[in-house]
Design a protein around this motif. Sequence first.
Motif, PDB file in Angstrom:
ATOM      1  N   TYR A 128       0.845  -1.200   0.000  1.00  0.00           N
ATOM      2  CA  TYR A 128       0.000   0.000   0.000  1.00  0.00           C
ATOM      3  C   TYR A 128       0.879   1.249   0.000  1.00  0.00           C
ATOM      4  O   TYR A 128       2.029   1.234   0.433  1.00  0.00           O
ATOM      5  CB  TYR A 128      -0.926   0.014   1.227  1.00  0.00           C
ATOM      6  CG  TYR A 128      -0.200  -0.018   2.551  1.00  0.00           C
ATOM      7  CD1 TYR A 128       0.120   1.162   3.224  1.00  0.00           C
ATOM      8  CD2 TYR A 128       0.171  -1.225   3.135  1.00  0.00           C
ATOM      9  CE1 TYR A 128       0.791   1.135   4.439  1.00  0.00           C
ATOM     10  CE2 TYR A 128       0.839  -1.266   4.348  1.00  0.00           C
ATOM     11  CZ  TYR A 128       1.146  -0.082   4.996  1.00  0.00           C
ATOM     12  OH  TYR A 128       1.810  -0.113   6.198  1.00  0.00           O
ATOM     13  N   CYS A 129       0.324   2.321  -0.498  1.00  0.00           N
ATOM     14  CA  CYS A 129       1.046   3.587  -0.605  1.00  0.00           C
ATOM     15  C   CYS A 129       1.024   4.333   0.724  1.00  0.00           C
ATOM     16  O   CYS A 129       0.062   4.239   1.494  1.00  0.00           O
ATOM     17  CB  CYS A 129       0.433   4.455  -1.695  1.00  0.00           C
ATOM     18  SG  CYS A 129       0.538   3.744  -3.364  1.00  0.00           S
ATOM     19  N   ARG A 130       2.070   5.072   0.989  1.00  0.00           N
ATOM     20  CA  ARG A 130       2.163   5.897   2.186  1.00  0.00           C
ATOM     21  C   ARG A 130       1.757   7.331   1.849  1.00  0.00           C
ATOM     22  O   ARG A 130       1.733   7.743   0.683  1.00  0.00           O
ATOM     23  CB  ARG A 130       3.595   5.906   2.740  1.00  0.00           C
ATOM     24  CG  ARG A 130       4.213   4.547   2.972  1.00  0.00           C
ATOM     25  CD  ARG A 130       3.525   3.767   4.082  1.00  0.00           C
ATOM     26  NE  ARG A 130       4.359   2.695   4.589  1.00  0.00           N
ATOM     27  CZ  ARG A 130       4.499   1.505   4.026  1.00  0.00           C
ATOM     28  NH1 ARG A 130       3.853   1.243   2.896  1.00  0.00           N
ATOM     29  NH2 ARG A 130       5.270   0.574   4.577  1.00  0.00           N
ATOM     30  N   ASP A 131       1.450   8.090   2.873  1.00  0.00           N
ATOM     31  CA  ASP A 131       1.170   9.505   2.681  1.00  0.00           C
ATOM     32  C   ASP A 131       2.440  10.190   2.176  1.00  0.00           C
ATOM     33  O   ASP A 131       3.533   9.971   2.695  1.00  0.00           O
ATOM     34  CB  ASP A 131       0.730  10.149   3.999  1.00  0.00           C
ATOM     35  CG  ASP A 131      -0.618   9.622   4.470  1.00  0.00           C
ATOM     36  OD1 ASP A 131      -1.389   9.139   3.622  1.00  0.00           O
ATOM     37  OD2 ASP A 131      -0.871   9.668   5.696  1.00  0.00           O
TER      38      ASP A 131
ATOM     39  N   VAL B  16       0.669   3.802  -6.907  1.00  0.00           N
ATOM     40  CA  VAL B  16      -0.457   2.894  -7.077  1.00  0.00           C
ATOM     41  C   VAL B  16      -0.242   1.699  -6.164  1.00  0.00           C
ATOM     42  O   VAL B  16       0.838   1.098  -6.170  1.00  0.00           O
ATOM     43  CB  VAL B  16      -0.575   2.414  -8.539  1.00  0.00           C
ATOM     44  CG1 VAL B  16      -1.712   1.412  -8.677  1.00  0.00           C
ATOM     45  CG2 VAL B  16      -0.792   3.599  -9.461  1.00  0.00           C
ATOM     46  N   ASP B  17      -1.260   1.340  -5.376  1.00  0.00           N
ATOM     47  CA  ASP B  17      -1.143   0.207  -4.471  1.00  0.00           C
ATOM     48  C   ASP B  17      -0.847  -1.081  -5.233  1.00  0.00           C
ATOM     49  O   ASP B  17      -1.339  -1.292  -6.344  1.00  0.00           O
ATOM     50  CB  ASP B  17      -2.440   0.009  -3.684  1.00  0.00           C
ATOM     51  CG  ASP B  17      -2.552   1.003  -2.532  1.00  0.00           C
ATOM     52  OD1 ASP B  17      -1.604   1.777  -2.360  1.00  0.00           O
ATOM     53  OD2 ASP B  17      -3.585   0.991  -1.838  1.00  0.00           O
ATOM     54  N   SER B  18      -0.071  -1.945  -4.597  1.00  0.00           N
ATOM     55  CA  SER B  18       0.224  -3.259  -5.172  1.00  0.00           C
ATOM     56  C   SER B  18      -0.754  -4.319  -4.704  1.00  0.00           C
ATOM     57  O   SER B  18      -0.622  -5.490  -5.058  1.00  0.00           O
ATOM     58  CB  SER B  18       1.654  -3.688  -4.801  1.00  0.00           C
ATOM     59  OG  SER B  18       2.606  -2.846  -5.398  1.00  0.00           O
TER      60      SER B  18
ATOM     61  N   LEU C 253      -9.315   3.508  -4.898  1.00  0.00           N
ATOM     62  CA  LEU C 253      -8.269   4.371  -5.451  1.00  0.00           C
ATOM     63  C   LEU C 253      -8.484   4.678  -6.929  1.00  0.00           C
ATOM     64  O   LEU C 253      -7.690   5.383  -7.534  1.00  0.00           O
ATOM     65  CB  LEU C 253      -6.895   3.716  -5.273  1.00  0.00           C
ATOM     66  CG  LEU C 253      -6.454   3.469  -3.833  1.00  0.00           C
ATOM     67  CD1 LEU C 253      -5.115   2.744  -3.825  1.00  0.00           C
ATOM     68  CD2 LEU C 253      -6.349   4.778  -3.078  1.00  0.00           C
ATOM     69  N   LEU C 254      -9.574   4.138  -7.508  1.00  0.00           N
ATOM     70  CA  LEU C 254      -9.785   4.346  -8.940  1.00  0.00           C
ATOM     71  C   LEU C 254      -9.924   5.822  -9.287  1.00  0.00           C
ATOM     72  O   LEU C 254      -9.452   6.290 -10.320  1.00  0.00           O
ATOM     73  CB  LEU C 254     -11.033   3.585  -9.399  1.00  0.00           C
ATOM     74  CG  LEU C 254     -10.900   2.048  -9.433  1.00  0.00           C
ATOM     75  CD1 LEU C 254     -12.218   1.425  -9.870  1.00  0.00           C
ATOM     76  CD2 LEU C 254      -9.785   1.652 -10.382  1.00  0.00           C
ATOM     77  N   THR C 255     -10.571   6.547  -8.395  1.00  0.00           N
ATOM     78  CA  THR C 255     -10.731   7.978  -8.642  1.00  0.00           C
ATOM     79  C   THR C 255      -9.386   8.679  -8.668  1.00  0.00           C
ATOM     80  O   THR C 255      -9.111   9.515  -9.541  1.00  0.00           O
ATOM     81  CB  THR C 255     -11.624   8.606  -7.553  1.00  0.00           C
ATOM     82  OG1 THR C 255     -12.875   7.928  -7.523  1.00  0.00           O
ATOM     83  CG2 THR C 255     -11.836  10.089  -7.843  1.00  0.00           C
TER      84      THR C 255
ATOM     85  N   LYS D  26       4.622   9.976 -13.998  1.00  0.00           N
ATOM     86  CA  LYS D  26       4.742   8.527 -14.180  1.00  0.00           C
ATOM     87  C   LYS D  26       4.263   7.828 -12.926  1.00  0.00           C
ATOM     88  O   LYS D  26       4.676   8.146 -11.822  1.00  0.00           O
ATOM     89  CB  LYS D  26       6.193   8.142 -14.466  1.00  0.00           C
ATOM     90  CG  LYS D  26       6.398   6.646 -14.618  1.00  0.00           C
ATOM     91  CD  LYS D  26       7.860   6.313 -14.797  1.00  0.00           C
ATOM     92  CE  LYS D  26       8.072   4.809 -14.871  1.00  0.00           C
ATOM     93  NZ  LYS D  26       9.504   4.463 -15.000  1.00  0.00           N
ATOM     94  N   LEU D  27       3.358   6.865 -13.118  1.00  0.00           N
ATOM     95  CA  LEU D  27       2.858   6.097 -11.989  1.00  0.00           C
ATOM     96  C   LEU D  27       3.909   5.090 -11.538  1.00  0.00           C
ATOM     97  O   LEU D  27       4.639   4.522 -12.345  1.00  0.00           O
ATOM     98  CB  LEU D  27       1.576   5.358 -12.378  1.00  0.00           C
ATOM     99  CG  LEU D  27       0.387   6.224 -12.822  1.00  0.00           C
ATOM    100  CD1 LEU D  27      -0.783   5.334 -13.191  1.00  0.00           C
ATOM    101  CD2 LEU D  27      -0.007   7.211 -11.736  1.00  0.00           C
ATOM    102  N   GLN D  28       3.978   4.859 -10.223  1.00  0.00           N
ATOM    103  CA  GLN D  28       4.887   3.874  -9.662  1.00  0.00           C
ATOM    104  C   GLN D  28       4.128   3.004  -8.680  1.00  0.00           C
ATOM    105  O   GLN D  28       3.262   3.477  -7.945  1.00  0.00           O
ATOM    106  CB  GLN D  28       6.066   4.544  -8.943  1.00  0.00           C
ATOM    107  CG  GLN D  28       7.078   5.203  -9.867  1.00  0.00           C
ATOM    108  CD  GLN D  28       8.219   5.825  -9.091  1.00  0.00           C
ATOM    109  OE1 GLN D  28       8.027   6.796  -8.368  1.00  0.00           O
ATOM    110  NE2 GLN D  28       9.414   5.268  -9.234  1.00  0.00           N
ATOM    111  N   SER D  29       4.469   1.722  -8.668  1.00  0.00           N
ATOM    112  CA  SER D  29       3.815   0.813  -7.729  1.00  0.00           C
ATOM    113  C   SER D  29       4.338   1.056  -6.321  1.00  0.00           C
ATOM    114  O   SER D  29       5.461   1.532  -6.125  1.00  0.00           O
ATOM    115  CB  SER D  29       4.072  -0.641  -8.144  1.00  0.00           C
ATOM    116  OG  SER D  29       5.445  -0.941  -8.032  1.00  0.00           O
TER     117      SER D  29
END
Length: 642
Positions: free
Chosen positions: A128-131, A137-139, A148-150, A166-169
């Motif tokens: 999961y992503c941190r603040d 993006v959550d794994s 999190l789709l929104t 760029k999105l990162q996992s």
Amino acid sequence: DPETAKKERSNWGNGLEFLMSCISVSVGLGNVWRFPFTAYENGGGAFLIPYIIVLFMIGKPMYYLEMIMGQFTSQGTVKIWSVCPGFVGVGYGQAFGTICIISYYSSLLALTLYYLFVSFQSELPWSYCRDGWINCVDSRPQEYTETLLTNISTLATAAADNDTVKLQSSSEMYFLDVVIKEKLDISDGIGNPDWKLTLALLVSWVVIFLVIMRGVKSSGKAAYFLALFPYVVLIVLLIRAVTLEGARDGIIFFLQPQWSELLNPKVWKEAVVQCFFSLAVGSGPIIMFASYNRFDHGIYRDAMIVTTLDTLTSLLGGITIFAILGNLAHNLKIDNIREVVRSGTGLAFISYPDAISKFQAVPQLFSVLFFFMLFVLGIGSIVALQSTIVTIICDQFKGLKYWKVAMSTSICGFLMGLVYVTPGGQWILTLVDFYGGTYVVFVLAIFELAGIVWVYGEYCQQVSAKLNYRNFGIAGLQNFCDDIEFMCNRRVSLYWRMCWSFFTPVMMIVIFIYSMATIEPIQYSELYFPEAANGECASVLTFSVYLMFLTYLAVAGWLLFAIGAAQFPLWGIWYISRHREGSFCSSAMASLKPNDKWGPANPDIKREWQIFKAHKAAQRNDQKQLSKLGFFWRKVTNFCGK
């Protein structure tokens, strides 16, 4: 004294222990970590073609040759050079390269232990992503991330307006920000060792010591588990990986050849480097393991099993990780799989954890199993590398206790590994791997092959004179093939003769020259090592310090290579100076001939071998007298083993 050496040297409990030990060293992190990202960087599926060709032209011949040398002499990587004493520096240089590899390999074990420990949490920390993690993006599985789709839609809209987004996992962000605390600029230093990784590094070295403390008596028993357990977990992970969405695209990208890449010399160079790293040839462990065999052990079968299994494991690991990369690209809405994740040591600590976090049932269990598997793979390889160094020291100083040498070298290994568990440690790992591991091992492997196949000769003259035979000289290759025939009771086929005498050394020399001619500044994470300041320095003093740091890095890298490569000429000169026979040139020529210590360690077997060699020489001389063939065709006939 050969008899004393025979009594002191241990043997494997059985032949299966030797086979399992070879599998554990050759099938390691190089298959799961290095092979996938090497293929990733060199055209995906196109890399498989040169790799398989290199395996048959260089990998298998070198592996079989090292097994033969170790078993034939019952000596380690330095002592085998009684075959050509002037080349003893090859053994010491390979020991230096092995030490460089050990120093950073242990840090990878520390990373696996860190992930193993944190896998016991109620929720995998990289899932999961941190603040504060922007564009993350959550794994976690799809159903857990619907909320999190929104946010993802918002990020995608931003990306359309700004190409730099760029999105990162979350697995990638966790590795870079939490685990290694990556520094993208080391001009101000590499930082201090992370205490958690330091503790993991210490535990790794304790385990290494416990495995090697009694030599082959302890490592042989551990080899069964070290060799077999990783396959159970890897197959389970493969089954899960191929069922993920987008996995098909990743596998196709990996296996689909890009024929244009076959003309790229860089791809062939990387194939050779990967082959050396994966099989562990040129660094000593294969020679060391084989030296503990019985003289009549059937190593041909073992060499074929290990080299074939190593390749299949690399393909298995590659398919698994590219299936995961395909899933990552699917989740991150990226069409080009090349853009999914950066290559490097973090690939196994980003893509694999991401896949594990998507398991529906008890992902913690699979995470523990997987990282324990990685740890076992790494232990199997580093145990062999460390045992090589311990064996060299114990062979040189017979009075030392094996366990004391093992403990001392383990402490040194831990201290060297501290530099790699710093925030800038991955930069140093890249530097040491490039200059101290890759190039040192590669250039000395060329001299290793040349010394055995091209230089080893004329020993039959010495043997024949002692046994009242006429002096008959034969080529180094024929000498070596006669030794194999005596030990293995089988003739050497034309394939091995062609590879050892021509294809293998010529390919290695050409690739090495190409590597030196096209060498470029090394990179880490698509970033060059610190380049010249761009005018943003605050003062002249800062600029001067920066330039000094740049100079230090460049010098440090080439110094590593110089120290390793220089072992060959320096030890050769030392041997010549200690064994003068007239002029320097005469002494140099004498240093290229085997000394009295060359041959089987058992005195009875050695006597039989000497008689066998003299008989073969006399037999060839009789054929020469009776044959109506010309000089050229006689040489061709001998070369073909007839």
